[in-house]
Design an enzyme around this catalytic site. Structure first.
Site, PDB file in Angstrom:
ATOM      1  N   ASP A   1      -8.187   3.822   1.113  1.00 16.14           N
ATOM      2  CA  ASP A   1      -7.286   4.039   2.245  1.00 16.14           C
ATOM      3  C   ASP A   1      -8.063   4.626   3.422  1.00 16.14           C
ATOM      4  OD1 ASP A   1      -5.164   4.517   3.937  1.00 16.14           O
ATOM      5  OD2 ASP A   1      -4.020   5.694   2.486  1.00 16.14           O
TER       6      ASP A   1
ATOM      7  N   CYS B   1       0.859  -1.179   0.000  1.00 15.63           N
ATOM      8  CA  CYS B   1       0.000   0.000   0.000  1.00 15.63           C
ATOM      9  C   CYS B   1       0.899   1.233   0.000  1.00 15.63           C
ATOM     10  CB  CYS B   1      -0.996  -0.021   1.156  1.00 15.63           C
ATOM     11  SG  CYS B   1      -0.277   0.191   2.795  1.00 15.63           S
ATOM     12  N   THR B   2       0.429   2.332   0.544  1.00 21.66           N
ATOM     13  CA  THR B   2       1.204   3.568   0.505  1.00 21.66           C
ATOM     14  C   THR B   2       2.166   3.671   1.687  1.00 21.66           C
ATOM     15  OG1 THR B   2      -0.627   4.642  -0.663  1.00 21.66           O
ATOM     16  CG2 THR B   2       1.053   6.083   0.303  1.00 21.66           C
ATOM     17  N   GLY B   3       1.637   3.727   2.910  1.00 21.44           N
ATOM     18  CA  GLY B   3       2.479   3.944   4.077  1.00 21.44           C
ATOM     19  C   GLY B   3       2.798   2.718   4.898  1.00 21.44           C
ATOM     20  N   ASN B   4       2.179   1.582   4.573  1.00 21.97           N
ATOM     21  CA  ASN B   4       2.378   0.320   5.288  1.00 21.97           C
ATOM     22  C   ASN B   4       1.999   0.437   6.763  1.00 21.97           C
ATOM     23  OD1 ASN B   4       5.053  -1.937   6.158  1.00 21.97           O
ATOM     24  ND2 ASN B   4       3.103  -2.513   5.272  1.00 21.97           N
ATOM     25  N   THR B   5       0.910   1.195   7.034  1.00 23.35           N
ATOM     26  CA  THR B   5       0.409   1.307   8.407  1.00 23.35           C
ATOM     27  C   THR B   5      -1.064   0.928   8.532  1.00 23.35           C
ATOM     28  OG1 THR B   5      -0.128   3.653   8.151  1.00 23.35           O
ATOM     29  CG2 THR B   5       2.067   3.119   9.049  1.00 23.35           C
ATOM     30  N   CYS B   6      -1.766   0.737   7.411  1.00 23.17           N
ATOM     31  CA  CYS B   6      -3.197   0.408   7.463  1.00 23.17           C
ATOM     32  C   CYS B   6      -3.517  -0.817   6.610  1.00 23.17           C
ATOM     33  CB  CYS B   6      -4.058   1.574   6.968  1.00 23.17           C
ATOM     34  SG  CYS B   6      -3.825   3.147   7.786  1.00 23.17           S
ATOM     35  N   ARG B   7      -3.691  -0.579   5.308  1.00 26.51           N
ATOM     36  CA  ARG B   7      -4.213  -1.624   4.434  1.00 26.51           C
ATOM     37  C   ARG B   7      -3.294  -2.834   4.287  1.00 26.51           C
ATOM     38  NH1 ARG B   7      -5.304   2.126  -0.615  1.00 26.51           N
ATOM     39  NH2 ARG B   7      -3.418   3.041   0.274  1.00 26.51           N
TER      40      ARG B   7
END
Length: 165
Positions: free
Chosen positions: A132, A18-24
């Site tokens: 997101d 994903c983008t930040g590797n903190t959620c999805r």
């Protein structure tokens, strides 16, 4: 004649991006680990990364809370940026949306990358992107978790013929 030794066990490596590797992608990784354990597939390794991730950032509090309620532990998650080494490690790279694919492509993973939604839908470009939830309320994380649970399950079902023949 001696008996033929069984071939060495090989590991199939699955990378969620994903983008930040903190959620999805951490949610997808956690869901996949739980589902792999449920299915008894010990030969699959799962990791996650982000195209714009800063190393060592924990999963968001909302992601940790929602996952915990569903029996998935993200408390030890530490974000990592997508790297050529991770792309090389992976047998399949599943991104949360089409905007993540160019980064995977630049790192040499074009032939083994797809969006999770497209892959789960059979690879015909028909699958949804995963929105997101970052910065949103916990209810949005619940929706994201439920969507990911279905998509990850469908992706593993698609991989079943090669991972658990």
């Amino acid at each position: 004649m001696t008996e033929q030794a069984s071939p060495p066990t090989t590991t199939y490596n699955l990378l969620f991006v994903c983008t930040g590797n903190t959620c999805r992608s951490p949610l997808a990784e956690g869901i996949a680990r739980a589902e792999l354990q449920r299915r008894g597939w010990a030969n699959v390794q799962v990791k996650s990364a982000g195209v714009s991730a800063h190393p060592g950032v924990p999963a968001t509090m909302e992601a940790v809370t929602v996952a915990r309620r569903q029996g998935v532990d993200l408390s030890a998650h530490a974000s990592q940026p997508l790297t050529p080494a991770l792309v090389s490690w992976a047998d399949v790279v599943l991104t949360m949306g089409p905007s993540h694919l160019p980064s995977v492509d630049r790192m040499g993973g074009a032939e083994k990358a797809a969006t999770l939604g497209d892959f789960a839908a059979g690879g015909e470009g028909l699958g949804p992107s995963v929105p997101d939830p970052f910065g949103g309320p916990e209810a949005l994380y619940e929706e994201t978790f439920n969507e990911l649970r279905g998509l990850v399950g469908a992706a593993l079902d698609r991989l079943a013929p090669i991972l658990h023949p």
